[in-house]
Scaffold this motif. Structure first.
Motif, PDB file in Angstrom:
ATOM      1  N   ASN A 355      -4.235  75.855  71.197  1.00 49.45           N
ATOM      2  CA  ASN A 355      -5.210  77.001  71.580  1.00 49.45           C
ATOM      3  C   ASN A 355      -5.935  76.458  72.596  1.00 49.45           C
ATOM      4  O   ASN A 355      -7.316  76.803  72.675  1.00 49.45           O
ATOM      5  N   GLY A 356      -5.519  75.803  73.708  1.00 48.18           N
ATOM      6  CA  GLY A 356      -6.159  75.380  74.921  1.00 48.18           C
ATOM      7  C   GLY A 356      -6.831  73.976  74.626  1.00 48.18           C
ATOM      8  O   GLY A 356      -7.417  73.568  75.727  1.00 48.18           O
ATOM      9  N   ARG A 357      -6.677  73.405  73.678  1.00 45.91           N
ATOM     10  CA  ARG A 357      -7.554  72.358  73.507  1.00 45.91           C
ATOM     11  C   ARG A 357      -6.566  71.006  74.319  1.00 45.91           C
ATOM     12  O   ARG A 357      -7.493  69.769  74.607  1.00 45.91           O
ATOM     13  N   GLU A 358      -5.372  71.109  74.137  1.00 40.29           N
ATOM     14  CA  GLU A 358      -4.424  69.883  74.747  1.00 40.29           C
ATOM     15  C   GLU A 358      -3.544  70.455  75.733  1.00 40.29           C
ATOM     16  O   GLU A 358      -2.459  71.093  75.459  1.00 40.29           O
ATOM     17  N   PRO A 359      -4.087  70.457  77.080  1.00 41.13           N
ATOM     18  CA  PRO A 359      -3.360  71.342  77.956  1.00 41.13           C
ATOM     19  C   PRO A 359      -1.894  70.606  78.054  1.00 41.13           C
ATOM     20  O   PRO A 359      -1.652  69.482  77.953  1.00 41.13           O
ATOM     21  N   LEU A 360      -0.901  71.559  78.319  1.00 40.87           N
ATOM     22  CA  LEU A 360       0.618  71.094  78.698  1.00 40.87           C
ATOM     23  C   LEU A 360       0.723  70.528  80.127  1.00 40.87           C
ATOM     24  O   LEU A 360       0.533  71.373  80.804  1.00 40.87           O
ATOM     25  N   GLU A 361       1.353  69.507  80.200  1.00 42.93           N
ATOM     26  CA  GLU A 361       1.541  69.040  81.472  1.00 42.93           C
ATOM     27  C   GLU A 361       2.868  69.018  81.967  1.00 42.93           C
ATOM     28  O   GLU A 361       3.959  68.817  80.986  1.00 42.93           O
ATOM     29  N   LEU A 362       3.194  69.866  83.036  1.00 41.43           N
ATOM     30  CA  LEU A 362       4.562  70.255  83.378  1.00 41.43           C
ATOM     31  C   LEU A 362       5.080  68.928  84.164  1.00 41.43           C
ATOM     32  O   LEU A 362       4.277  68.176  84.758  1.00 41.43           O
ATOM     33  N   ASP A 363       6.419  68.864  84.609  1.00 38.48           N
ATOM     34  CA  ASP A 363       6.883  67.950  85.367  1.00 38.48           C
ATOM     35  C   ASP A 363       6.449  67.584  86.752  1.00 38.48           C
ATOM     36  O   ASP A 363       6.221  66.522  86.970  1.00 38.48           O
ATOM     37  N   ASP A 364       5.849  68.512  87.255  1.00 37.81           N
ATOM     38  CA  ASP A 364       5.327  68.557  88.630  1.00 37.81           C
ATOM     39  C   ASP A 364       3.716  68.175  88.707  1.00 37.81           C
ATOM     40  O   ASP A 364       3.012  68.077  89.678  1.00 37.81           O
ATOM     41  N   GLY A 365       3.293  67.726  87.302  1.00 37.58           N
ATOM     42  CA  GLY A 365       1.988  67.292  87.121  1.00 37.58           C
ATOM     43  C   GLY A 365       1.007  68.491  87.144  1.00 37.58           C
ATOM     44  O   GLY A 365      -0.070  68.210  86.511  1.00 37.58           O
ATOM     45  N   THR A 366       1.162  69.846  87.413  1.00 38.66           N
ATOM     46  CA  THR A 366       0.481  70.823  86.990  1.00 38.66           C
ATOM     47  C   THR A 366       0.127  71.101  85.415  1.00 38.66           C
ATOM     48  O   THR A 366       0.972  70.400  84.964  1.00 38.66           O
ATOM     49  N   LYS A 367      -0.948  71.542  85.038  1.00 39.35           N
ATOM     50  CA  LYS A 367      -1.199  71.790  83.662  1.00 39.35           C
ATOM     51  C   LYS A 367      -1.310  73.093  83.284  1.00 39.35           C
ATOM     52  O   LYS A 367      -1.981  73.787  84.095  1.00 39.35           O
ATOM     53  N   ARG A 368      -1.194  73.533  81.995  1.00 40.78           N
ATOM     54  CA  ARG A 368      -1.375  74.745  81.654  1.00 40.78           C
ATOM     55  C   ARG A 368      -1.854  74.801  80.334  1.00 40.78           C
ATOM     56  O   ARG A 368      -1.473  74.269  79.394  1.00 40.78           O
ATOM     57  N   THR A 369      -2.914  75.637  80.059  1.00 42.27           N
ATOM     58  CA  THR A 369      -3.324  75.998  78.771  1.00 42.27           C
ATOM     59  C   THR A 369      -2.594  77.272  78.261  1.00 42.27           C
ATOM     60  O   THR A 369      -2.015  77.221  77.352  1.00 42.27           O
ATOM     61  N   PHE A 370      -3.005  78.382  79.079  1.00 41.64           N
ATOM     62  CA  PHE A 370      -2.401  79.631  79.109  1.00 41.64           C
ATOM     63  C   PHE A 370      -1.845  80.319  80.347  1.00 41.64           C
ATOM     64  O   PHE A 370      -1.852  79.398  81.392  1.00 41.64           O
ATOM     65  N   LEU A 371      -1.186  81.227  80.435  1.00 43.19           N
ATOM     66  CA  LEU A 371      -0.444  81.494  81.712  1.00 43.19           C
ATOM     67  C   LEU A 371      -1.448  81.913  82.820  1.00 43.19           C
ATOM     68  O   LEU A 371      -2.373  82.533  82.874  1.00 43.19           O
ATOM     69  N   GLU A 372      -1.297  81.679  84.059  1.00 43.52           N
ATOM     70  CA  GLU A 372      -1.971  81.917  85.397  1.00 43.52           C
ATOM     71  C   GLU A 372      -1.145  82.888  85.979  1.00 43.52           C
ATOM     72  O   GLU A 372       0.039  82.993  85.747  1.00 43.52           O
ATOM     73  N   ASP A 373      -1.836  83.749  86.784  1.00 44.83           N
ATOM     74  CA  ASP A 373      -1.097  84.839  87.916  1.00 44.83           C
ATOM     75  C   ASP A 373      -0.299  84.146  88.631  1.00 44.83           C
ATOM     76  O   ASP A 373      -0.439  83.180  89.092  1.00 44.83           O
ATOM     77  N   GLY A 374       1.017  84.702  88.729  1.00 47.62           N
ATOM     78  CA  GLY A 374       2.089  83.951  89.572  1.00 47.62           C
ATOM     79  C   GLY A 374       2.886  83.318  88.651  1.00 47.62           C
ATOM     80  O   GLY A 374       3.938  82.741  89.426  1.00 47.62           O
ATOM     81  N   ASP A 375       2.671  82.914  87.596  1.00 45.28           N
ATOM     82  CA  ASP A 375       3.347  81.960  86.919  1.00 45.28           C
ATOM     83  C   ASP A 375       4.632  82.951  86.252  1.00 45.28           C
ATOM     84  O   ASP A 375       4.653  83.909  85.968  1.00 45.28           O
TER      85      ASP A 375
END
Lengths: 405, 405
Positions: A355-375
């Motif tokens: 629920n946004g408390r532990e951001p997901l880190e993707l392979d390229d180092g970007t992080k996501r809690t929820f989806l951003e425009d353009g994803d």
């Protein structure tokens, strides 16, 4: 089906003669029609039918699979057997090859007209995680959860083909602790990795479809992304369940994999304790060993195992009809979010980021809690097929666009 | 429309030229087609069209209103004006009269193909009563209730025409205090007296339908009975809302009353406090002074006043689309149970019998907590029309049949 196609097919591609999923495609300036995937090609069934190579069921020169889906298991079996024959016997090659079109040259459309759309909640790992997140002070599973496959009806009119832009929904949300709700674009847009099955043969009102009759009614399986706006959902859902938080978009994959292609993927599902009521019991094992992958902008975010689902597809269908509700051709039933027991097997960002408390880190180092425009979110899946082959369910994809001003 | 029809019309019947509701009918051996009710007759629009008396829109020789509904407000207005002309000017009588068929000689069918079906929960009296019955120890209204019109999606495939037998659904229920659920025919079968509206003109994805655009999209109103199995409902509904407790059957009335016919019935709705968010505000008053009556086996059980509804139809439509979900022709939106403040104005047996604790006594001395096999429930409604006339919404009826063995 131990034979090999004369069409070039890569083993790891998952579109060999053991699969033969159905879809609807078009080429510029031509009407949509039904095709089957083989290797990197689409086999044009309308063309084959016009050439007299398969039975003319008057249902392949159609913009949807519905006419073929209603024809029933005997027709599905006969057509499948004939396609295998045509695609494996070199003698047929000269007449069949003209009807192969590179998949890169076609547009894949929504494969069927959706009648009603119902969405289950059948992963015990997903339901437990959601319960822990939203109801930390009570039992994570509601008392009914292990007694019946919980479900709700979604919006059939917003079931879109893979690739349809996903417009970020606006709506009401209320931050916990605040008195007033506010209106605006969702700040917690999520995907849900799911698997769905579609009914072909209707059932009469007043009679359910027992678990043993699953194959008599169900045509095949698709991948489903049940896009969800978590902030809208938590505000609106009491007491009647989710509405606008789900109804803006649901995406499905273009290829409908026939039930027959997935028979080798059947596995024993998790033990059900307590034992379900008799109408939910199933003589055959109907777990399905589908290996899902979720990609965000091309990077693997999760690998949900469908074999871990608590409630199986025949149980879902038996439940949905046990009250006498008839099936219609095109009724779509989705599994609910597929989540495994491990963190990297969770099927939505609500769980992956807790629920946004532990951001997901993707392979390229970007992080996501929820989806951003353009994803861009892509869900794909593979399963074991006949003769040691691999069956691909293809993929369902969608890119998030901003809420219109 | 102050003129009088040359067709014999009883004032209290409610089917004068001020009404002119649309429906679909058939006669033995003939194809279904579109008609309009006038007095005790159906005016055959397919026949009028074939005779060149009204525009041939190629949509009246049809088994549903959908083709006409999609044509939009200009077509609806033009056709309505022309029908009034034909039915009030004696000069047209010789050519029109052959297309009048006694309503007793036709079968009235489901008037339109339902695309999606959503059901609201917009009566404050109903929602308060339900809250008091099911959640006696917390606030009767959930925190969102006065902020947004709560709703859920129902099953479009089980929206049936009036008169369809209602088969008592089977399903799981759990008696409070018991550990185990049991399976069997519902013991708490109920009706819900509702009013629905149906969309004609689609709306694009990503753009909502503001309250001011209600008339640009909505074709008309019907009566709805949203049959409900209360024992199934209370067991299954957490956390995703009702499913099997509603999906077995929803009945609608055969005549779709045009929005134009109900303009004189518009009244100021109840004051909304707190003021709704801007997208839910409405410049015009859109309460509707519809007087409903519920009959069980011919005896009046309740008289729910639709004018008491907290959320109005344009607010419901604006809410349902504000997330960008497009409208399709045939989308049906029902109001939720209509209950007034008085006991004899409650729109379902759950309230009328206070969940079975206070049986409802009918005029003939029989008592009901919930519906018994063989019971017939009829909902009818009238409203003020133009020029002091009365507008009938007709009726929706259904008889309960036992669960098949």
């Amino acid at each position: 089906m131990t034979t090999v196609s004369w069409v070039e097919v890569s083993e790891e591609g998952g579109f060999g003669v053991e699969n033969l999923p159905y879809g609807v495609f078009s080429r510029p300036g031509e009407l949509p029609r039904v095709g089957v995937a083989i290797g990197e090609h689409v086999l044009d069934l309308a063309g084959l039918s016009a050439a007299g190579l398969i039975d003319d069921r008057r249902c392949f020169a159609s913009g949807s699979l519905n006419a073929f889906m209603v024809a029933g298991p005997a027709s599905w079996r006969a057509n499948r057997a004939r396609l295998v024959e045509l695609l494996t016997d070199e003698a047929h090659r000269p007449r069949v090859e003209p009807h192969l079109i590179p998949v890169a040259d076609v547009k894949l459309l929504r494969p069927f007209e959706v009648a009603d759309y119902a969405d289950f909640y059948s992963s015990v790992h997903h339901a437990t995680n959601v319960g822990r997140i939203f109801r930390p002070n009570s039992d994570s599973l509601t008392p009914n959860w292990k007694r019946l496959p919980v479900a709700y009806h979604g919006r059939a009119g917003t079931v879109y083909p893979s690739g349809t832009p996903i417009i970020r929904p606006a709506g009401q949300r209320r931050t916990p602790g605040e008195a007033e709700p506010v209106f605006g674009p969702s700040l917690r847009l999520d995907f849900e990795a799911e698997v769905g099955f579609v009914a072909g043969v209707p059932s009469p009102a007043g009679r359910g479809v027992p678990t043993s009759a699953f194959r008599d009614h169900v045509f095949g399986f698709v991948l489903v992304n049940d896009w969800s706006a978590r902030d809208l959902q938590s505000w609106e859902s009491q007491p009647l369940g989710p509405f606008l938080s789900k109804s803006f978009a649901t995406s499905i994959s273009p290829w409908v994999v026939p039930v027959a292609a997935l028979e080798p993927a059947r596995v024993t599902p998790p033990v059900q304790d307590p034992a379900p009521l008799p109408y939910l019991r199933c003589a055959e094992p109907w777990g399905l060993d589908l290996h899902l992958e979720v990609l965000i902008n091309g990077q693997v975010a999760s690998r949900p195992p469908f074999a871990s689902m608590y409630w199986t597809s025949p149980q879902q269908l038996a439940h949905a009809t046990v009250n006498g509700a008839p099936l219609r051709t095109g009724d779509l039933f989705a599994s609910g979010t597929v989540s495994g027991p491990e963190r990297d097997q969770r099927g939505c960002l609500l769980e992956l980021s807790w629920n946004g408390r532990e951001p997901l880190e993707l392979d390229d180092g970007t992080k996501r809690t929820f989806l951003e425009d353009g994803d861009t979110v892509t869900i794909r899946a593979k399963a074991p097929g006949a003769s040691g082959s691999l069956i691909s369910l293809g993929e369902v994809t969608g890119t998030v666009h901003p809420t219109p001003a």
